[in-house]
Structure formats: structure tokens, C-alpha cells
Design an enzyme around this catalytic site. Structure first.
Site, PDB file in Angstrom:
ATOM      1  N   LYS B 101       0.873  -1.179   0.000  1.00 53.27           N
ATOM      2  CA  LYS B 101       0.000   0.000   0.000  1.00 53.27           C
ATOM      3  C   LYS B 101       0.906   1.223   0.000  1.00 53.27           C
ATOM      4  O   LYS B 101       1.662   1.434   0.952  1.00 53.27           O
ATOM      5  CB  LYS B 101      -0.894  -0.017   1.237  1.00 53.27           C
ATOM      6  CG  LYS B 101      -1.800   1.181   1.307  1.00 53.27           C
ATOM      7  CD  LYS B 101      -2.589   1.206   2.600  1.00 53.27           C
ATOM      8  CE  LYS B 101      -3.246   2.568   2.747  1.00 53.27           C
ATOM      9  NZ  LYS B 101      -3.467   2.914   4.157  1.00 53.27           N
ATOM     10  N   THR B 211      -8.170   3.291  12.951  1.00 53.58           N
ATOM     11  CA  THR B 211      -8.340   4.140  14.132  1.00 53.58           C
ATOM     12  C   THR B 211      -9.739   4.011  14.736  1.00 53.58           C
ATOM     13  O   THR B 211      -9.896   4.019  15.958  1.00 53.58           O
ATOM     14  CB  THR B 211      -8.048   5.605  13.756  1.00 53.58           C
ATOM     15  OG1 THR B 211      -6.734   5.660  13.220  1.00 53.58           O
ATOM     16  CG2 THR B 211      -8.152   6.519  14.962  1.00 53.58           C
TER      17      THR B 211
END
Lengths: 67, 260
Positions: B101, B211
């Protein structure tokens, strides 16, 4: 002799191979990658790569990361 | 059960197929929660960061990730294409596959991706055989360039990383979904299962979150909540959402047979 490992000066014995060095530091070879003098070296070549004075080594591994 | 619900629905990235459409980040967890989070999220892809290993003999995250989960190293910490390429090559050398990524940030306040450098890194790494999944600011022209450079997916941000603000870039992500023939994976800023569900209803191929889960009251239950929301959103998308009326109302109950 002294080499640079992950940005810090480290003392190590003359003639030590990358394999011996990373194992002595407690790393599991399956979980790291090594850059030696700005060149990535394969795990197969750790055994035959002998460290010398002033070498620059980066040892990296995975940690938690995302977004 | 309808035919649609019985149909197999795989996410295909660079020739690899996945049943789960939830990509889980592994940042900000204690290691002993990682395994449970991955399992309850039903995630088959998990992101990791590459960093200096200053001490050996410490617990390593790789020991906590269930077998069979695809590792997706990110290039966080890279400020330009060259640094991202270096991190990607080192990640592959650890020996955990070809996925990467790309994350390239010059800005540490908002952590916004550098689209131009991301295109450069994508081109280099795709040629080297990586399955390249670039994180990007949603821009149609950039997405086309990334596709031409060999990206396997496009990962537009919903909101700044770690903000939990939700689909701030909704309209622009929709343009990518409509125009780009690659899986569009909504990445960064998704803060609640409802937002993940909405992204999937829009036609996103998958959602990435970290998160939102790592800062939840109950990490494992939140991972499960995201899994359910993503599944619901995907099924709703495939079902074809009901139409929206611009004006007025449309009765759902019969307009005859009222009591006198």
C-alpha cells in the site's frame, strides 16, 4: 570494529557475518529485512556477507500500522 | 433467500480473491488484541508498517496475525517516490508477499497523500511485480494515471488519517467508483460502521479502517460491528437501492378502503 546499525554506532567482532550479527541481536531472520551499505540483501546471502569496519546496516521489521 | 444472496461475491485484487471486503489496519493496538480484532473483523487483509528493528527478542506483530491473512505493508514514513520504493522492496524482502500500500506524505499535520509522487512509485513498483494499492486524494485524473501506471486498486481517503470524520470526500469518491474500472477501496477517516456501510452502498469495493476500531471502547466488538456494516452495505449496493424522490411523497399504504 565499529559499524552503523539503524543509525547508531555499534561495536562488533571482526569477520562476523550478517547472519551471526542479527542472530546475536536477537532477531528472527524470518521477520526482518536487511539493507547493507544501501543495498538490500537477500536472506540467503546473510551467511556469506561479512561485515567490515564502517559498514552501514539497516535492520527492519513489521510493526502495527494502518490509517 | 434471493438468488443475489446466494451468489458468490469475491473481491479480486491483482489476481487474488477475497471473501472479506474489510481491510483492517494494525496500528494503535496492543498486540494481544490483534488476533481477536482480525478474527472478529473477518478481515483477510491486514496492513502493517515497516520500521527499524532496534532490538531483537521482542514480541513481533507477525506472531499475532492469524495464518492465511494477507499482509499489506504500507510505505508510511515515505516523503517521496524513492523512499516509498525503498520501503516496498524491503517489505517484500521480509518475505510476506508482493502486496504494498503506497502512502507518501510530505505533510505531517494533515497526512495528506502526495498524488504526483504516488503515481511515480506505482509505476516503478508495478513493473517490479508488486500488487500496488495506492492511497490517494480522490481525483479522477490521478486515479486514471494510477490505473495506467499499473495500480491494482485505488484507495481514496474519506477524511484525514486517524480523524474518524467519515466520508468528507463522498462526491469525489463516487466519481472514482463510477469512472474507474478497478476496485475502489475507501481508506482513511472512516470513523463509524454507518460510514463504512454508506461507502459500500455507494459501490466501494472495500473499506479500510484502523483508528475507528483501535480507539473504540470495545475493540473486538467494534471490529465485528464494522464487519456487519460492510456486509450490509455491500448487499444493499448489489440489491440496488430504492429511488430517492426530489420532491413530494409517495404513499406506501393503499389509498383506498379508508374507514368512513
Amino acid at each position: 570494529m565499529e559499524i552503523m546499525v539503524n543509525g547508531e554506532k555499534v561495536s562488533c567482532q571482526e569477520g562476523i557475518s550478517v547472519e551471526e550479527f542479527v542472530v546475536q541481536r536477537g532477531h528472527d531472520i524470518r521477520q526482518i529485512a536487511v539493507e547493507w551499505n544501501e543495498k538490500i540483501i537477500s536472506k540467503e546471502s546473510y551467511r556469506n556477507t561479512v561485515l567490515k569496519e564502517g559498514d552501514v546496516v539497516e535492520i527492519v521489521t513489521f510493526m502495527g500500522g494502518g490509517c | 433467500m434471493s438468488d443475489l444472496m446466494k451468489k458468490e461475491d469475491k473481491l479480486v485484487i491483482g489476481g487474488h480473491s477475497f471473501d472479506s471486503r474489510f481491510i483492517l489496519g494494525s496500528g494503535k493496538y496492543s498486540l494481544d488484541l490483534i488476533q481477536a480484532a482480525v478474527e472478529h473483523a473477518g478481515a483477510q487483509i491486514i496492513t502493517l508498517a515497516l520500521r527499524r528493528a532496534n532490538q531483537g527478542g521482542m514480541a513481533n506483530i507477525l506472531d499475532y496475525i492469524p495464518e492465511g491473512v494477507t499482509l499489506l505493508p504500507n510505505t508510511s514514513g515515505a516523503r517521496n517516490a524513492d523512499e516509498a520504493v525503498r520501503i516496498a522492496r524491503l517489505s517484500r524482502e521480509v518475505g510476506c508477499g508482493d502486496f504494498v500500500k503506497i502512502e507518501i506524505m510530505r505533510d505531517s499535520k494533515y497526512l495528506l497523500p502526495d498524488n504526483a509522487e504516488t503515481i511515480k512509485a506505482t509505476e516503478i513498483l508495478a513493473k517490479e511485480g508488486f500488487v500496488v494499492m495506492p492511497y490517494m486524494y480522490p481525483d479522477l485524473n490521478v486515479a486514471r494515471d494510477l490505473q495506467n501506471a499499473g495500480a491494482a486498486t485505488i484507495m481514496p481517503l474519506a477524511a484525514p488519517i486517524g480523524s474518524n470524520k467519515g466520508l468528507c470526500t463522498r462526491e469525489f469518491i463516487q466519481i472514482l467508483i463510477d469512472e474507474i474500472d478497478l476496485p475502489i477501496i475507501v481508506d482513511a477517516g472512516i470513523g463509524a460502521p454507518s460510514q463504512a456501510c454508506e461507502a459500500m452502498e455507494m459501490g466501494a469495493a472495500a473499506v479500510m479502517a484502523n483508528t475507528a476500531i483501535a480507539t473504540a471502547g470495545d475493540i473486538v466488538a467494534m471490529a465485528d460491528s464494522f464487519k456487519l456494516a460492510i456486509k450490509a452495505g455491500r448487499q444493499a449496493y448489489l440489491s440496488g437501492l430504492g429511488r430517492v424522490m426530489e420532491k413530494g411523497a409517495s404513499a406506501s399504504s393503499p389509498l383506498t378502503g379508508f374507514l368512513q
